[in-house]
Write an enzyme that holds these catalytic residues in place. Structure first.
Site, PDB file in Angstrom:
ATOM      1  N   HIS A 158       1.880   4.471  -2.884  1.00 46.73           N
ATOM      2  CA  HIS A 158       2.044   5.916  -2.677  1.00 46.73           C
ATOM      3  C   HIS A 158       3.441   6.358  -3.114  1.00 46.73           C
ATOM      4  CE1 HIS A 158      -1.747   6.201  -0.696  1.00 46.73           C
ATOM      5  NE2 HIS A 158      -1.389   5.579   0.415  1.00 46.73           N
ATOM      6  N   HIS A 171       0.835  -1.195   0.000  1.00 45.19           N
ATOM      7  CA  HIS A 171       0.000   0.000   0.000  1.00 45.19           C
ATOM      8  C   HIS A 171       0.877   1.256   0.000  1.00 45.19           C
ATOM      9  CE1 HIS A 171      -3.682   2.325   0.979  1.00 45.19           C
ATOM     10  NE2 HIS A 171      -2.833   3.095   1.641  1.00 45.19           N
ATOM     11  N   GLU A 172       1.842   1.273   0.914  1.00 40.53           N
ATOM     12  CA  GLU A 172       2.758   2.421   0.974  1.00 40.53           C
ATOM     13  C   GLU A 172       3.652   2.480  -0.260  1.00 40.53           C
ATOM     14  OE1 GLU A 172       2.489   4.759   3.157  1.00 40.53           O
ATOM     15  OE2 GLU A 172       0.921   3.681   4.245  1.00 40.53           O
TER      16      GLU A 172
END
Length: 357
Positions: free
Chosen positions: A24, A20-21
Site C-alpha cells: 500500500h 502487505h502494508e
C-alpha cells in the site's frame, strides 16, 4: 526446536502483514497520495523520524505494521488525499497489499522449487491389473489435465481432486498433442500389489519426470502458486456449502501450532525448516486471496465499494460522502474481530486440551 518454530511462525505473520502494508505504501507514494505515517510493528512508538510529509516509526508490539494515508475515509480539500485522487489510482493502492503477499508467496515457492531437481508430471505410465481403467478409455501416455473441470496443475493434484469426488469423474487428457474428453470414468481406490506389498490406490502408475531448467522451474512455481489459490477457493467453497464448519477454521494460534508440528515432525531440521517455509508461502497466498474477498473492512470490500461509488457518482454527478463507507467498514471490522476472537479461543482450547489428553 519447538520454541524456534513458534518464534519463526510469529515472525512470518508479522512479516507478511508488514509487506502487505508496504505494498500500500509504495503504491500510494508512486501514485501521489499523501502518506502520513508508515509504521513497522504496532502499539506504542519506540522510535520515529519524519522525512518530508511522512513519519516513519518503529513500534513496540512485534507484529505487522500500517500505512496511514491522508483522508482514507473522509472527504478533504487536500488534492493528494486518498479520496481525492482518481478511482483507478485508489484501486491500484488497495490491491497493492495483496499483490505483495502473492509475490512473496510466489518467490518463496520458486526458491523451494529450484531445489527439487526435477518434476513429476501426471502422465500415465501403466495400470495395475484388475483396475479396468483401460477399458474406460484411458491409455498409457495420457496426461491428465482436468478432473471434473478442475485443472491439474501438479502431479499431486490428481490424488487431491480424486479424493474430493464420488468415484466417477469427467476427465480431460492430453493424448498425442490433442485434448481428449473421457466422461464418467470410474476411478475408485482398490488394493493392489506394489513392490511385494498391498497398497490402497487408484490403480494408475505415474512415472514421467520433467528435467529442471529455468523455464520449468518458473512454470512449476507459477502452477504451485495457482494451486494454493485453488486450495483457498475450495476451502471457502466447503465452508459455504457446509462441508466444513466454523470450528474447522484456524486462526493465528492454530496456524502456529500447525507450523510447529510441521517443523518438529520432519526427518531432519533442514527438511523441517523447508516444510515450514513452504507452508509460509501458502499462508502468504492465502492472505492475498482472503484480503480480496468482497467483504467490508477487507481490501476486496473497499475495492467493491470504490467501483460502486464511482459508477454512482458518474450517473448522479455528485460526490458521495466517504464517511458512510467508513461506517460500513467499521462494522465489518468489528464482526471480523469477533470471528477472529472466537476462532482464536477455539484454537487455544483445542491446544490446551491436546496437552492434557
Amino acid at each position: 526446536m519447538t520454541v524456534f518454530y513458534i518464534l519463526f511462525a510469529i515472525f512470518i505473520f508479522g512479516f507478511l502483514i508488514f509487506i502487505h502494508e508496504l505494498g500500500h505504501f509504495i503504491a500510494a507514494k508512486k501514485l501521489g497520495v499523501q502518506v502520513n505515517e508508515f509504521a513497522i510493528c504496532m502499539g506504542p512508538v519506540l522510535w520515529k523520524k519524519k522525512k518530508g510529509e511522512t513519519t516513519y516509526s518503529i513500534r513496540a508490539i512485534p507484529v505487522g505494521g500500517f500505512c496511514a494515508m491522508e483522508g482514507e475515509d473522509q472527504a478533504l480539500d487536500n488534492p493528494r488525499a486518498f479520496t481525492s485522487v482518481s478511482w483507478w489510482r485508489r484501486l491500484i493502492i488497495l490491491a497493492a497489499g495483496s499483490f505483495m503477499n502473492f509475490l512473496a508467496g510466489f518467490l518463496v515457492v520458486a526458491a523451494i522449487v529450484s531445489m527439487s531437481g526435477g518434476f513429476f508430471r501426471p502422465i500415465i505410465t501403466g495400470f495395475f491389473d484388475g483396475g479396468g481403467l483401460e477399458a474406460q478409455g484411458l491409455q498409457v501416455g495420457d496426461e491428465i489435465i482436468k478432473i471434473d473441470g478442475e485443472p491439474v496443475y501438479l502431479y499431486d493434484d490428481v490424488s487431491m481432486l480424486l479424493s474430493r469426488g464420488d468415484g466417477v469423474f469427467d476427465l480431460v487428457v492430453r493424448r498425442g498433442g490433442e485434448k481428449v474428453s473421457l466422461p464418467h470414468v470410474n476411478l475408485q481406490k482398490g488394493d493392489y500389489e506394489l513392490d511385494g506389498q498391498i497398497v490402497h490406490m487408484y490403480g494408475i502408475n505415474f512415472g514421467a519426470k520433467e528435467e529442471q531448467n529455468l523455464w520449468t522451474t518458473l512454470r512449476m512455481s507459477w502452477f504451485q502458486t495457482l494451486d494454493f489459490i485453488r486450495l483457498v477457493r475450495l476451502g471457502l467453497q466447503d465452508l459455504v456449502t457446509g462441508a466444513v464448519g466454523i470450528n474447522d477454521m484456524s486462526g493465528p494460534v492454530g496456524i502456529v501450532n500447525v507450523m510447529v508440528d510441521t517443523g518438529t515432525s520432519a526427518e531432519s531440521a533442514s527438511i523441517g525448516f523447508l516444510n515450514v517455509v513452504y507452508l509460509a508461502a501458502f499462508i502468504a497466498v492465502n492472505l492475498a486471496v482472503m484480503n480480496l474477498l468482497p467483504l467490508p473492512a477487507l481490501d476486496g470490500g473497499r475495492i467493491v465499494c470504490l467501483l460502486l461509488t464511482t459508477v454512482a457518482e458518474k450517473f448522479s454527478h455528485r460526490k458521495l460522502n466517504p464517511k458512510y463507507e467508513g461506517y460500513l467498514h467499521g462494522a465489518g471490522l468489528a464482526l471480523l474481530l469477533v470471528l477472529m476472537a472466537y476462532v482464536t479461543f477455539h484454537d487455544a482450547f483445542n491446544l490446551v486440551r491436546g496437552w492434557f489428553a
